[in-house]
Design an enzyme around this catalytic site. Structure first.
Site, PDB file in Angstrom:
ATOM      1  N   GLY A  45      19.613   0.257 -56.518  1.00 36.58           N
ATOM      2  CA  GLY A  45      18.752   1.371 -56.141  1.00 36.58           C
ATOM      3  C   GLY A  45      19.576   2.651 -56.115  1.00 36.58           C
ATOM      4  O   GLY A  45      20.639   2.734 -56.738  1.00 36.58           O
ATOM      5  N   GLY A  48      23.161   1.871 -54.713  1.00 35.56           N
ATOM      6  CA  GLY A  48      23.934   0.957 -55.552  1.00 35.56           C
ATOM      7  C   GLY A  48      24.219   1.520 -56.932  1.00 35.56           C
ATOM      8  O   GLY A  48      25.360   1.456 -57.419  1.00 35.56           O
ATOM      9  N   ARG A 333       7.719  11.299 -37.878  1.00 40.02           N
ATOM     10  CA  ARG A 333       6.893  10.144 -38.207  1.00 40.02           C
ATOM     11  C   ARG A 333       6.536   9.280 -37.005  1.00 40.02           C
ATOM     12  O   ARG A 333       5.410   8.817 -36.877  1.00 40.02           O
ATOM     13  CB  ARG A 333       7.631   9.284 -39.231  1.00 40.02           C
ATOM     14  CG  ARG A 333       7.731   9.993 -40.544  1.00 40.02           C
ATOM     15  CD  ARG A 333       8.572   9.247 -41.536  1.00 40.02           C
ATOM     16  NE  ARG A 333       8.491   9.950 -42.818  1.00 40.02           N
ATOM     17  CZ  ARG A 333       9.192   9.613 -43.888  1.00 40.02           C
ATOM     18  NH1 ARG A 333      10.029   8.599 -43.839  1.00 40.02           N
ATOM     19  NH2 ARG A 333       9.048  10.284 -45.002  1.00 40.02           N
TER      20      ARG A 333
END
Lengths: 641, 273
Positions: A45, A48, A333
């Site tokens: 991702g 990585g 959030r």
């Protein structure tokens, strides 16, 4: 009792120059010697791929592993909203210090100051790097980069690429990785799953993997191993994570001695599409950026049967604007999620199942024109319509919170090294930077900061003393034992021959975790979960049904291994949530709240990182504490009013 | 099969809670070298609010209950962005809804009593791995050949140093929206990868940052593509199948840049932009 002492290895000095000085003080590996080292990176991702590409550019030999068919599939790709940086391109008062401050405060004062400061410092380099790679960030007509504001911040510091920022950043990192693959500097293993880390002489010496196409179990040796394997929201079964996201790599490292930090810090994202039925396989996120132009409301009357267009202004409650006038719909959030849940719980939910709140764009469409709204959010509106068959240009969206991101993860020091020497964790897989709650647009920032700009420096300090040390032999008993264990475990799933599918167990586990360790936690709930999870896990061990064999592509078998690890993690999440007798960020204990229902921290007793040590399958994990010092940010009750 | 409806239109809304009784005709193949065949499965009681992949999840659960091996198919994000899902549905890549990947296709697009034929991508460059899953590694080979802008981490100038006209940035974005799913190849009678390759080339070749490597990139990517895939004969099926609606205009740009790459003396490139 183990003799672990948690040393974060934060160097002494002025926080503003700490990282620069430390980069100078760390040991270097000279360019001609870098090719003598083998590094394994697991996961491709944002963290990585950027790490693997950068390490290869530096001259190291890199092996990159992904369980996907291509590195470009990693779930970073689904991030929609944006990435923060302290560029202050808009001259609205942003700075490294403000980004640092907002991130520590947004994390509800449960992150490590030095790490967050460094993150804010390198944020600007990320934007430069990505623009140079050809990431098509949104631009103004003058050709310069556009910004928008995001939840929890009062400046415009979020860079974005329509509603596909994660996709474009990941493609940038993937392309950099592909270049190194093409040059032969990175050896790429696709459809290959990490299953264990192997230590020789007290240091990570390699990994054991399983080829998902052939089932072959294989060992790979390296001088250092980097886990960039993402988060564990799928412990809830229903989450916004992709279907294959799992905790297995981090969990298997944990079982081998890496401490797991703050597992109870999970983030519930406020704006997801409410579930429509029990067959639902995952939840879909609607970018937080929508809250810039959408207004959240519910009817003032519980159980109001009218459609949204039939409810007059006077009978609508814009509850976020009402309760938090200065941040309004842009509160962080955790605050938004809890408030939406409270409204739904009080019977004011909307939609066929009365399980959501409205996110209304009518006013913005009037103020900005439908074209501008389409330009900003067109792809999100289309996606919403595909899923719900409702047109958000004509009627308000329905939203409800869903598990989305996990702030907890493998404990790492300032070098991003876990408690296993030579094993590093980066991106969402580690715990360090987000505290108890992550602000919008800072996950992409952290993943790329770790991968492009932090790990490539710190890993050299660990590698330099190993110069000319040969790789461990993959015939070493430690490798052979790990291989045998993996093979036995997977054969065991096949041999159980019970009656229930993997997905059934995963769904049941998810119910328990969501009900008791989700948006609200209480002692009785957590204790209930701690008795139900082991009971269900016992059933999993005796009544699982996995068909097929272990010598070909077998998706149920892959999932069985992942769900097995989720069971073990879920227990630790609940333990951690139970121990933490306070509310902070995404961890909300009903016993600890202010009169207005806000999270109530206990800094005196809980300003620490809870790092758990695995002690065996039948003994409870052992808690270690890293005390958090706040020298640059004043500890205060968060207020977004 | 139901009519294909554009997303922006107003399809007759299916009554919520409605269910369908379907027959699935699914390609089953035990491995890359094993022979494959269609098998039929009854799929009663499928809710119209399910996504296509959730429907397959339900069918798989039922198969496991009957001790029959579940159907293997690739999928991951289920939000239409990762490009992992595939499936030929009634002969069309990603099924009947335009601009929509399989994972975002919902069962309300089908009618009660339908027989749905589900196959893997059919293309020589994408060999079947098992059942409906294929190997799309050939796409990665094309990107590895040149689908990038070389910039070492840490060596980039300030992001606002080079202003890019909004129209250019937007066009590059339209190309960069490709999710690499392979529908274009599956739709093409020749199994060509021109739309995929041209999208990556257009993304990078349109941007000022991509100019230094523009012709080297074009030649390398196109040559790799030609080695692995069939040739383009302008059918245009790729554009119709693309879940991101990437236009074939980019193929024209690819052809133009490839021709120029063959003619340019790259040592003197900077004289004539």
């Amino acid at each position: 009792m183990s003799d672990i002492t948690l040393d974060a290895k934060v160097p002494d000095g002025d926080i503003q120059t700490l990282w620069d000085e430390h980069k100078f003080n760390m040991k270097l590996v000279n360019p001609a010697n870098k090719r003598k080292y083998e590094i394994i990176v697991v996961g491709t991702g944002l963290a990585g791929a950027s790490a693997a590409a950068t390490l290869a550019q530096l001259g190291y030999n890199v092996s990159a592993f992904t369980f996907h068919d291509s590195p470009r599939r990693a779930h970073s790709i689904a991030a929609q909203g944006g990435i923060n940086a302290a560029k202050n391109y808009h001259g609205d008062g942003d700075s490294v210090h403000r980004l640092f401050y907002d991130t520590v405060k947004g994390g509800d004062f449960r992150s490590r100051e030095a790490n967050v400061y460094r993150l804010a410092q390198v944020s600007n380099s990320i934007i430069d790097q990505c623009a140079a790679q050809g990431v098509p960030f949104a631009r103004e007509y003058g050709g310069l980069l556009d910004n928008r504001s995001f939840g929890g911040a009062q400046v415009s510091r979020t860079f974005y690429a329509r509603g596909q920022t994660g996709q474009q950043l990941l493609l940038g990192a993937y392309q950099a990785l592909a270049e190194q693959v093409g040059l032969g500097k990175v050896k790429l293993y696709n459809r290959c799953e990490f299953l264990d880390v192997v230590q020789v002489d007290g240091r990570a010496a390699g990994i054991v993997t399983r080829d998902l196409l052939t089932g072959e179990v294989q060992s790979h040796a390296a001088h250092a191993v980097v886990l960039a394997t993402g988060g564990y929201s799928n412990a809830f079964f229903l989450s916004t994570n992709a279907m294959a996201c799992n905790v297995s790599a981090a969990w298997r490292a944990h079982r081998r001695g890496a401490l797991f930090a703050n597992p109870c810090y999970t983030q519930i994202h406020p704006t997801c599409i409410p579930s429509s039925d029990e067959f639902q396989s995952k939840l879909t996120l609607m970018s937080e950026s929508l809250r810039n132009d959408g207004r959240v409301w519910v009817p003032t009357k519980a159980g109001d049967p009218r459609g949204p267009d039939q409810i007059p202004e006077s009978e609508r409650d814009y509850f976020l604007e009402r309760k938090y006038p200065s941040f309004g719909n842009l509160v962080p959030r955790d605050v938004a999620s809890r408030n939406i849940k409270a409204q739904v719980d009080s019977g004011k939910g909307v939609g066929p199942l009365r399980n959501g709140a409205y996110l209304d764009f009518a006013e913005s469409i009037k103020r900005l024109s439908p074209q501008v709204v389409e330009e900003r959010y067109g792809n999100l509106f289309d996606m919403y319509e595909r899923i719900t068959d409702e047109n958000p240009y004509k009627q308000p969206m329905r939203i409800f919170p869903a598990p989305h991101y996990t702030m907890g993860g493998l404990w790492v020091d300032y070098h991003l090294e876990t408690t296993i020497p030579g094993l590093y964790a980066i991106g969402e897989a580690n715990f360090a930077d987000q505290g108890a709650n992550r602000l919008g647009a800072s996950a992409l920032m952290q993943g790329l900061a770790d991968g492009y700009f932090i790990l490539p420096y710190t890993i050299g300090d660990g590698l330099a003393p190993l110069l000319n040390k040969p790789l461990a032999d993959t015939n070493h008993p430690a490798f052979k034992a790990a291989e045998a264990e993996v093979t036995d475990r997977y054969r065991g799933y096949l041999a159980t021959n019970g009656t229930r599918s993997v997905d059934w167990f995963h769904r049941e586990l998810g119910h328990i975790v969501w009900d008791n360790c989700g948006m609200e936690r209480s002692r009785p709930g957590l204790e209930k979960a701690l008795s139900e999870i082991p009971a269900l896990y016992q059933e999993f061990k005796t009544d699982l049904r996995v068909l097929g064999d272990d010598r070909s592509l077998n998706q149920s078998l892959e999932r069985a291994g992942r769900v097995d690890d989720f069971f073990q993690l879920a227990e630790l999440m609940c333990r951690d949530a139970l121990e933490r007798e306070e509310s902070c960020g995404g961890h909300f204990r009903v016993e600890h709240q202010t009169e207005e229902g806000e999270a109530l921290r206990d800094d005196e007793n809980f300003a620490y990182v809870a790092a758990w040590e695995w002690t065996g399958p039948d003994t409870p994990a052992e808690l270690h504490k890293e005390h958090l010092d706040f020298k640059h940010v004043h500890l205060a009750q968060r207020s977004y009013k | 099969m139901t009519a294909t409806e554009p997303l922006s239109g107003s399809p007759a809304p299916a009554a919520p809670g409605r269910t369908l009784n379907l027959t699935l005709r699914v390609w089953r193949q035990a491995g890359p070298d094993a022979p494959g065949a269609f098998e039929d499965y009854d799929a009663p009681g499928i809710s119209v609010d399910m996504s296509f992949l959730e429907m397959l999840d339900v069918v798989n659960e039922r198969l496991v209950e009957q001790s029959r091996e579940p159907i293997t198919f690739d999928h991951d994000c289920r939000e239409g962005i990762c490009g992992t899902c595939s499936l030929m549905i009634n002969g069309r890549p990603h099924g009947p809804q335009r601009g929509t990947a399989t994972c975002q296709l919902h069962m309300r697009k089908f009618a009660d009593g339908d027989t749905i034929v589900i196959e893997p991508w059919r293309a020589e460059a994408f060999p079947v791995v098992r059942d409906l899953a294929v190997d799309r590694g050939a796409f990665d080979r094309i990107v590895e050949a040149g689908g990038y802008i070389t910039v070492n981490s840490g060596s980039a100038p300030d992001a606002n140093l080079i202003p890019i006209p909004k129209s250019v940035a937007d066009a590059a974005f339209d190309a960069a929206a490709c999710i690499g799913c392979g529908a274009c190849v599956a739709a093409c009678p020749n199994g060509a990868a021109q739309l995929f390759t041209s999208a990556k080339l257009a993304h990078l070749n349109l941007l000022p940052q991509g100019q230094a490597e523009r012709y080297k990139r074009t030649e390398a990517m196109v040559d790799t593509m030609e080695e692995l895939f069939g040739s383009c004969t302008n059918h245009g099926e790729c554009e119709a199948a693309c879940p991101k609606e990437i236009p074939i205009d980019f193929i024209a740009l690819l052809n133009k840049d490839y021709l120029r790459a063959k003619l340019k003396n790259r040592r003197y490139l900077s004289r004539k932009p």
